[in-house]
Design a protein around this motif. Sequence first.
Motif, PDB file in Angstrom:
ATOM      1  N   GLY A 119      47.487  42.516  32.985  1.00 21.52           N
ATOM      2  CA  GLY A 119      46.904  43.314  32.426  1.00 21.52           C
ATOM      3  C   GLY A 119      45.197  43.627  33.032  1.00 21.52           C
ATOM      4  N   GLY A 120      44.662  43.210  33.857  1.00 25.22           N
ATOM      5  CA  GLY A 120      43.590  43.412  34.167  1.00 25.22           C
ATOM      6  C   GLY A 120      42.917  41.568  34.115  1.00 25.22           C
ATOM      7  N   ASP A 121      43.561  40.791  32.606  1.00 21.64           N
ATOM      8  CA  ASP A 121      42.371  40.282  32.658  1.00 21.64           C
ATOM      9  C   ASP A 121      42.821  38.278  32.578  1.00 21.64           C
ATOM     10  OD1 ASP A 121      41.001  41.400  31.030  1.00 21.64           O
ATOM     11  OD2 ASP A 121      42.469  41.955  28.955  1.00 21.64           O
ATOM     12  N   LEU A 122      42.966  37.987  33.206  1.00 21.41           N
ATOM     13  CA  LEU A 122      42.584  36.286  33.177  1.00 21.41           C
ATOM     14  C   LEU A 122      43.252  35.808  31.810  1.00 21.41           C
ATOM     15  CD1 LEU A 122      43.252  34.196  34.903  1.00 21.41           C
ATOM     16  CD2 LEU A 122      40.779  33.642  33.925  1.00 21.41           C
ATOM     17  N   VAL A 123      43.893  35.136  31.257  1.00 24.46           N
ATOM     18  CA  VAL A 123      44.825  35.197  30.031  1.00 24.46           C
ATOM     19  C   VAL A 123      44.786  33.345  30.001  1.00 24.46           C
ATOM     20  CG1 VAL A 123      45.974  34.527  27.668  1.00 24.46           C
ATOM     21  CG2 VAL A 123      45.228  37.685  29.263  1.00 24.46           C
ATOM     22  N   LEU A 124      44.053  32.851  28.924  1.00 21.37           N
ATOM     23  CA  LEU A 124      43.980  31.572  28.503  1.00 21.37           C
ATOM     24  C   LEU A 124      44.421  30.937  27.732  1.00 21.37           C
ATOM     25  CD1 LEU A 124      43.760  28.448  29.275  1.00 21.37           C
ATOM     26  CD2 LEU A 124      40.730  28.801  28.635  1.00 21.37           C
ATOM     27  N   ARG A 125      45.809  29.858  27.713  1.00 20.74           N
ATOM     28  CA  ARG A 125      46.777  30.165  26.393  1.00 20.74           C
ATOM     29  C   ARG A 125      45.834  28.130  26.245  1.00 20.74           C
ATOM     30  NH1 ARG A 125      52.373  32.256  25.718  1.00 20.74           N
ATOM     31  NH2 ARG A 125      52.836  30.228  27.469  1.00 20.74           N
ATOM     32  N   ASP A 133      43.224  33.436  24.994  1.00 19.03           N
ATOM     33  CA  ASP A 133      41.815  33.583  25.278  1.00 19.03           C
ATOM     34  C   ASP A 133      41.253  34.374  26.352  1.00 19.03           C
ATOM     35  OD1 ASP A 133      38.351  34.192  25.385  1.00 19.03           O
ATOM     36  OD2 ASP A 133      38.992  32.343  26.103  1.00 19.03           O
ATOM     37  N   ARG A 134      41.032  36.709  26.473  1.00 17.29           N
ATOM     38  CA  ARG A 134      41.518  37.029  27.207  1.00 17.29           C
ATOM     39  C   ARG A 134      40.430  37.142  27.749  1.00 17.29           C
ATOM     40  NH1 ARG A 134      47.099  39.512  27.275  1.00 17.29           N
ATOM     41  NH2 ARG A 134      46.539  41.137  28.509  1.00 17.29           N
ATOM     42  N   ARG A 135      39.942  37.276  29.532  1.00 18.55           N
ATOM     43  CA  ARG A 135      38.918  37.402  30.203  1.00 18.55           C
ATOM     44  C   ARG A 135      38.989  38.762  31.160  1.00 18.55           C
ATOM     45  NH1 ARG A 135      33.963  34.997  27.502  1.00 18.55           N
ATOM     46  NH2 ARG A 135      35.590  34.235  25.358  1.00 18.55           N
ATOM     47  N   VAL A 153      40.002  33.402  40.931  1.00 20.24           N
ATOM     48  CA  VAL A 153      40.018  34.493  40.228  1.00 20.24           C
ATOM     49  C   VAL A 153      38.530  34.225  39.648  1.00 20.24           C
ATOM     50  CG1 VAL A 153      41.383  35.258  38.461  1.00 20.24           C
ATOM     51  CG2 VAL A 153      42.756  34.596  40.278  1.00 20.24           C
ATOM     52  N   VAL A 154      37.814  35.440  39.927  1.00 18.65           N
ATOM     53  CA  VAL A 154      36.794  35.307  38.954  1.00 18.65           C
ATOM     54  C   VAL A 154      37.043  36.396  37.654  1.00 18.65           C
ATOM     55  CG1 VAL A 154      34.297  36.474  39.031  1.00 18.65           C
ATOM     56  CG2 VAL A 154      35.324  35.087  41.309  1.00 18.65           C
ATOM     57  N   ALA A 155      36.635  35.635  36.657  1.00 18.06           N
ATOM     58  CA  ALA A 155      37.206  36.028  35.093  1.00 18.06           C
ATOM     59  C   ALA A 155      35.893  36.205  34.099  1.00 18.06           C
ATOM     60  CB  ALA A 155      38.042  36.703  34.544  1.00 18.06           C
ATOM     61  N   LEU A 160      38.766  30.821  38.098  1.00 24.46           N
ATOM     62  CA  LEU A 160      39.946  30.192  38.314  1.00 24.46           C
ATOM     63  C   LEU A 160      40.439  29.558  39.753  1.00 24.46           C
ATOM     64  CD1 LEU A 160      42.645  28.331  37.523  1.00 24.46           C
ATOM     65  CD2 LEU A 160      44.084  31.071  37.980  1.00 24.46           C
ATOM     66  N   PHE A 161      39.815  27.965  40.098  1.00 28.12           N
ATOM     67  CA  PHE A 161      40.522  28.065  41.393  1.00 28.12           C
ATOM     68  C   PHE A 161      42.159  27.503  42.198  1.00 28.12           C
ATOM     69  CE2 PHE A 161      36.441  27.297  40.875  1.00 28.12           C
ATOM     70  CZ  PHE A 161      35.058  28.197  41.716  1.00 28.12           C
ATOM     71  N   SER A 162      42.248  28.175  42.846  1.00 33.41           N
ATOM     72  CA  SER A 162      43.300  27.353  42.895  1.00 33.41           C
ATOM     73  C   SER A 162      43.930  27.466  44.873  1.00 33.41           C
ATOM     74  CB  SER A 162      44.691  28.472  43.057  1.00 33.41           C
ATOM     75  OG  SER A 162      45.169  29.842  43.846  1.00 33.41           O
ATOM     76  N   HIS A 163      44.448  26.030  45.393  1.00 35.77           N
ATOM     77  CA  HIS A 163      44.647  25.854  46.393  1.00 35.77           C
ATOM     78  C   HIS A 163      45.697  25.433  46.733  1.00 35.77           C
ATOM     79  CE1 HIS A 163      42.516  22.341  46.473  1.00 35.77           C
ATOM     80  NE2 HIS A 163      42.716  21.579  47.082  1.00 35.77           N
TER      81      HIS A 163
END
Length: 200
Positions: A119-125, A133-135, A153-155, A160-163
């Motif tokens: 929903g537009g947030d980066l959620v860290l559990r 934690d929603r950002r 993903v910039v929040a 968050l970097f993925s490659h």
Amino acid sequence: MFRTALALILALAGPASATQEYILPTLFDVSGVAPDDVLNIRAEPNARAAIIGTLAPDATRIEVVEERRGWARVNTGEGTGWVSARYLSYRVDVWQPGQLPPAFRCLGTEPFWDARVDGGDLVLRSPENQGGDRRAVQAVLDTGVFRDPSRVVVAQDMTLFSHPQICSDGMSDRLFGLSAMLVLHGEQPSMLSGCCTIQP
């Protein structure tokens, strides 16, 4: 004159102008398997290896993390195996510019964590924070290379970097096609490492 001009254009364009079909990991659908049959998942990339699982003839959105000599590595249960790539067709709707596939999520161990966009947030559990934690996501960045799965993903207070890189979660025999780093900003910055998947 026209042929000379065309030859010059093609020579200048060269191989770099060729459209690349896909970069792993990406999603595939099973194709060419009879309706009353299955696609075998084998322990090794050869037709004589032990069967460790199957895919239905109409299975879709199968994540392939690696290819080897006409075989494709997929995850099954808590393990990984190989299917014949001739029975897979790649999807063209997976890696869109500035977007993440709907099932994209990353996870790590020591400490345990998982992150996904919701929903537009980066959620860290984490085990201590199951609600997460929603950002707010500010941007999803890509390399500009056609169908390259690399993403940032910039929040707010998190990046968050993925490659693409074969990655193990350290807890199972599964292998993933994306390596992840999650940077937590703030008064005491920290970094978490892990793997990402796009398997629904």
